[in-house]
Enzyme design. Sequence first.
Site, short mmCIF file in Angstrom:
data_model
loop_
_atom_site.label_atom_id
_atom_site.label_comp_id
_atom_site.label_asym_id
_atom_site.label_seq_id
_atom_site.Cartn_x
_atom_site.Cartn_y
_atom_site.Cartn_z
N ARG A 186 11.95 -8.55 5.70
CA ARG A 186 12.36 -7.17 5.39
C ARG A 186 13.46 -6.68 6.33
O ARG A 186 13.42 -6.88 7.53
CB ARG A 186 11.12 -6.26 5.54
CG ARG A 186 11.44 -4.78 5.34
CD ARG A 186 10.22 -3.99 5.05
NE ARG A 186 9.20 -4.07 6.10
CZ ARG A 186 7.99 -3.54 5.98
NH1 ARG A 186 7.62 -2.94 4.86
NH2 ARG A 186 7.12 -3.65 6.98
N ARG A 210 -0.12 -9.36 13.44
CA ARG A 210 -0.63 -8.31 12.53
C ARG A 210 -1.55 -8.90 11.47
O ARG A 210 -2.57 -8.31 11.12
CB ARG A 210 0.54 -7.59 11.84
CG ARG A 210 1.29 -6.65 12.78
CD ARG A 210 2.61 -6.21 12.19
NE ARG A 210 2.50 -5.29 11.09
CZ ARG A 210 3.50 -5.01 10.24
NH1 ARG A 210 4.67 -5.61 10.37
NH2 ARG A 210 3.33 -4.14 9.28
N ARG A 249 -9.00 1.03 9.16
CA ARG A 249 -8.65 -0.37 9.43
C ARG A 249 -9.73 -1.07 10.26
O ARG A 249 -9.57 -2.25 10.56
CB ARG A 249 -7.34 -0.43 10.21
CG ARG A 249 -6.11 -0.64 9.32
CD ARG A 249 -4.91 -0.43 10.20
NE ARG A 249 -3.81 -1.29 9.96
CZ ARG A 249 -2.67 -0.87 9.38
NH1 ARG A 249 -2.57 0.36 8.90
NH2 ARG A 249 -1.65 -1.68 9.27
N ARG A 304 12.43 -3.89 11.50
CA ARG A 304 11.38 -3.18 12.25
C ARG A 304 10.87 -4.11 13.34
O ARG A 304 10.67 -5.30 13.09
CB ARG A 304 10.22 -2.85 11.30
CG ARG A 304 10.13 -1.40 10.91
CD ARG A 304 9.16 -1.19 9.78
NE ARG A 304 7.75 -1.44 10.14
CZ ARG A 304 6.73 -1.16 9.34
NH1 ARG A 304 6.92 -0.61 8.16
NH2 ARG A 304 5.49 -1.41 9.72
N LYS A 328 0.84 -1.22 0.00
CA LYS A 328 0.00 0.00 0.00
C LYS A 328 0.87 1.26 0.00
O LYS A 328 0.62 2.19 -0.75
CB LYS A 328 -0.91 0.06 1.24
CG LYS A 328 -1.83 -1.12 1.41
CD LYS A 328 -2.75 -0.94 2.61
CE LYS A 328 -2.05 -0.95 3.96
NZ LYS A 328 -1.51 -2.26 4.34
P1 AMP Z 1 1.38 0.08 8.92
O1 AMP Z 1 2.75 0.58 8.63
O2 AMP Z 1 0.30 0.78 8.15
O3 AMP Z 1 1.27 -1.42 8.81
O4 AMP Z 1 1.08 0.45 10.45
C1 AMP Z 1 1.93 0.03 11.49
C2 AMP Z 1 1.16 -0.04 12.80
O5 AMP Z 1 0.61 1.24 13.10
C3 AMP Z 1 -0.03 -0.98 12.80
O6 AMP Z 1 0.35 -2.32 13.06
C4 AMP Z 1 -0.88 -0.40 13.92
O7 AMP Z 1 -0.36 -0.70 15.19
C5 AMP Z 1 -0.68 1.11 13.70
N1 AMP Z 1 -1.69 1.65 12.76
C6 AMP Z 1 -1.48 2.19 11.54
N2 AMP Z 1 -2.62 2.59 10.97
C7 AMP Z 1 -3.61 2.28 11.85
C8 AMP Z 1 -5.02 2.43 11.84
N3 AMP Z 1 -5.68 2.97 10.79
N4 AMP Z 1 -5.71 2.01 12.94
C9 AMP Z 1 -5.08 1.49 13.99
N5 AMP Z 1 -3.76 1.30 14.07
C10 AMP Z 1 -3.01 1.70 13.01
#
Ligand code: AMP
Length: 225
Positions: A134, A178, A95, A167, A20
């Site tokens: 990664r 996740r 989400r 990470r 994404k």
């Molecule tokens: P991402 O890089 O988008 O996978 O986001 C990393 C982490 O940030 C996720 O595993 C969540 O802990 C938090 N996060 C990001 N976007 C959201 C969202 N829209 N709602 C809740 N938690 C989020």
Amino acid sequence: MTKERKTVFLVMFGPPGAGKGTQSKMLVERFGLSQISTGDILREAVKQRTCLGQQAKTYMDRGALVPDEIVVGIIEDRLSAQDAGGGYIFDGFPRTVAQADSLSQVLSRMSREIDCVINIHVEDEELRKRLSGRRVCSRCGEEFNLFFKPPREDKFCGKCNGELTQRKDDQEETVKERLEVYKKQTEPLIEYYKTKNKLKTISGVGGIPEVFRKTCQILEDLAKR
Ligand code: AMP
């Protein structure tokens, strides 16, 4: 590449590791949209040790979602602070169904709505490899992957010799969490947006340019409407 201005409100949707963020950044470059990535905003807050970052870190480190009110607050702030001229790409947001409802309320106050949700589909096994494999260079930010783009030396960047890091939320157990969280809390949004006739599903495998070609096609079709 010429930048074309299009006013569009787009959600980039899919499981963690679908690509994404990569696709969103390329669309920003191509169409001049503003990207709002809740993941990037939260990671930056953690890095800066802000109050928001401290709240979010405990959830992020274990692969859980940050509470809805916090992320909806972030979106409201960004929408009021940034110029909406060319439109937005919401990357990694919404989400949950509650977040999607809030987004639609916030947008309706601006007399807007989501135009399209691009759902990038990738199978679980591939996602697991993309995330847990990664590695990121701590010096230049170059990304490697132990399965798909292995570094020449185990722990060092082939470009600048910086140390490669993983990470925290890419560790195997957290990746598992996740993906489970995605299935339980986020995947229901596929049906949510399908019934609203907003969903376009594309395959996220076959290389970044190939996926980008498909996302561009969707945007170009939207512009013709
Ligand atoms: P991402 O890089 O988008 O996978 O986001 C990393 C982490 O940030 C996720 O595993 C969540 O802990 C938090 N996060 C990001 N976007 C959201 C969202 N829209 N709602 C809740 N938690 C989020």
